[in-house]
Scaffold this active site. Structure first.
Site, mmCIF file in Angstrom:
data_model
loop_
_atom_site.group_PDB
_atom_site.id
_atom_site.type_symbol
_atom_site.label_atom_id
_atom_site.label_comp_id
_atom_site.label_asym_id
_atom_site.label_seq_id
_atom_site.Cartn_x
_atom_site.Cartn_y
_atom_site.Cartn_z
ATOM 1 N N ASP A 32 -1.475 38.567 18.701
ATOM 2 C CA ASP A 32 -0.826 37.487 19.991
ATOM 3 C C ASP A 32 -1.845 36.773 20.204
ATOM 4 O O ASP A 32 -3.280 37.254 20.648
ATOM 5 C CB ASP A 32 0.594 37.642 20.815
ATOM 6 C CG ASP A 32 0.595 39.289 20.960
ATOM 7 O OD1 ASP A 32 -0.719 38.350 21.919
ATOM 8 O OD2 ASP A 32 1.109 39.678 21.461
ATOM 9 N N LYS A 41 2.404 33.154 16.412
ATOM 10 C CA LYS A 41 3.169 33.872 15.650
ATOM 11 C C LYS A 41 4.166 32.542 15.980
ATOM 12 O O LYS A 41 4.485 31.777 17.710
ATOM 13 C CB LYS A 41 3.592 34.990 16.288
ATOM 14 C CG LYS A 41 3.281 36.395 15.468
ATOM 15 C CD LYS A 41 4.308 37.545 17.032
ATOM 16 C CE LYS A 41 3.669 37.109 18.128
ATOM 17 N NZ LYS A 41 4.041 38.660 18.613
ATOM 18 N N ASP A 76 5.668 49.674 21.981
ATOM 19 C CA ASP A 76 6.888 50.531 21.812
ATOM 20 C C ASP A 76 7.929 50.808 20.457
ATOM 21 O O ASP A 76 7.348 51.698 19.937
ATOM 22 C CB ASP A 76 7.582 49.583 23.126
ATOM 23 C CG ASP A 76 8.598 49.629 23.419
ATOM 24 O OD1 ASP A 76 9.264 51.166 22.831
ATOM 25 O OD2 ASP A 76 9.355 49.352 23.862
ATOM 26 N N THR A 77 8.055 49.835 19.711
ATOM 27 C CA THR A 77 9.540 50.148 18.526
ATOM 28 C C THR A 77 8.429 49.532 17.766
ATOM 29 O O THR A 77 9.148 50.576 16.493
ATOM 30 C CB THR A 77 10.553 48.841 18.531
ATOM 31 O OG1 THR A 77 9.606 47.737 18.408
ATOM 32 C CG2 THR A 77 11.502 49.374 19.679
ATOM 33 N N THR A 80 6.626 44.449 15.933
ATOM 34 C CA THR A 80 5.675 43.067 15.712
ATOM 35 C C THR A 80 4.671 43.992 15.358
ATOM 36 O O THR A 80 3.980 43.278 14.243
ATOM 37 C CB THR A 80 5.108 42.943 16.892
ATOM 38 O OG1 THR A 80 6.311 42.348 17.650
ATOM 39 C CG2 THR A 80 4.491 42.022 17.126
#
Length: 312
Positions: A170, A193, A223-224, A227
């Site tokens: 980003d 993005k 984290d998850t 992205t």
């Protein structure tokens, strides 16, 4: 290292604490940590620490609330045992992403956690790659924010990767990627993005030349992994030769490991600021120890030397 210093570890990341002690040439302090039947945390310091300079090693990683409560109880126990000073070593500072109000009626959790830690009583914070630099200002005591970049750069340089591009997932991480690129002789690219309009899927565009290049996606945490995995797919779709990923903190919550496994990463490199359970260790994950860096910083604090010169 003389006997005037002691290092105690909470339950969040005992491995890095033991590595730090090994580099310092000392044994970790004896501490009894357990839970009562109702879930309350019990802490007892088993060593005589009167007059000692004490360092507590505890990441506030998952389960964040238990590890945070454990930390402040250890701090209180040591303070009441008449130590000369308390420095808290938090390799991963949890709640760091909520560092400002992004909408009405929400807390600034990073500040609340800082207040909780500080009210118990401490002399210094030692941490690594805070999610937001302004968190240092939430404390009234000195905060030394160490960086993973030198350790990571040394590793990347040993791999001798040609045509290297450092990619920020980003725009906010562009400066981090640019600075790291200088350490490894890599150019810069940024993933932009945008959501064209409401109810339309987010579009990822690549700013920079990545076709035929070996890319390293660089972030402060995974984290998850949603992205970062989407970003890898976009880079490969735009002709990247290979995609690596590097981040300081491997939170790896939810389906992160499955996402990483199903994405065409050549390798995902993490610091060992968060203990990764055996169930989440996969071949693509590479862990680099930052214990020597923390040990060096502790040594410098103990001898009243500059910590910032570690990164000059």
């Amino acid at each position: 290292m003389n006997g005037d210093i002691a290092v105690f570890a909470g339950n969040s990341n005992k491995q890095i604490a033991e590595e730090i002690c090994t580099h310092l040439g000392i044994q970790s302090g004896k501490i009894n940590l357990k839970k009562f039947s109702d879930g309350e945390i019990s802490v007892k310091i088993e060593d005589n620490v009167r007059g000692k300079e004490v360092f507590i090693v505890q990441s506030t990683s998952a389960p964040a609330n238990d590890h945070l409560m454990e930390l402040i109880l250890i701090m209180d126990a040591l303070r009441r045992a008449s130590v000369s000073s308390i420095s808290v070593v938090i390799p991963y500072y949890g709640y760091g992403r909520q560092d400002r109000k992004v909408e009405p009626r929400v807390p600034i959790s990073a500040r609340v956690v800082a207040d909780l830690i500080e009210v118990v009583g401490l002399d210094r914070i030692l941490t690594m790659d805070l999610h937001a630099d302004q968190i240092q200002g939430f404390f009234r005591v000195p905060v030394d924010n160490l960086h993973f970049a030198p350790v990571l750069a040394e590793y990347v340089n040993t791999k001798k990767i040609d045509d290297l591009v450092i990619v920020s997932p980003d725009s906010g991480g562009a400066e981090r990627a640019r600075a790291f690129g200088k350490k490894v002789n890599g150019s810069l690219a940024i993933i932009d993005k945008r959501r064209p309009k409401a109810n339309v899927s987010e579009v990822m565009n690549v700013i920079g030349e990545i076709e035929g290049k070996n890319c390293i996606l660089l972030d402060d945490m995974i984290d998850t992994a949603g992205t970062i995995c989407k970003a890898a797919d976009v880079l490969l779709k735009h002709g990247a030769k290979s995609v690596y990923c590097a981040a300081t903190h491997g939170v790896l919550s939810g389906e992160a490991v499955d996402r990483i496994n199903s994405t065409q990463f050549s390798e995902v490199v993490l610091a060992n600021t968060i203990a990764i359970p055996e169930s989440k260790k996969i071949n693509k994950l590479k862990s680099l120890s930052v214990a020597p860096l923390f040990a060096n910083a502790i040594q410098r604090i103990h001898t009243n030397q500059s910590v910032s010169t570690l990164f000059d």
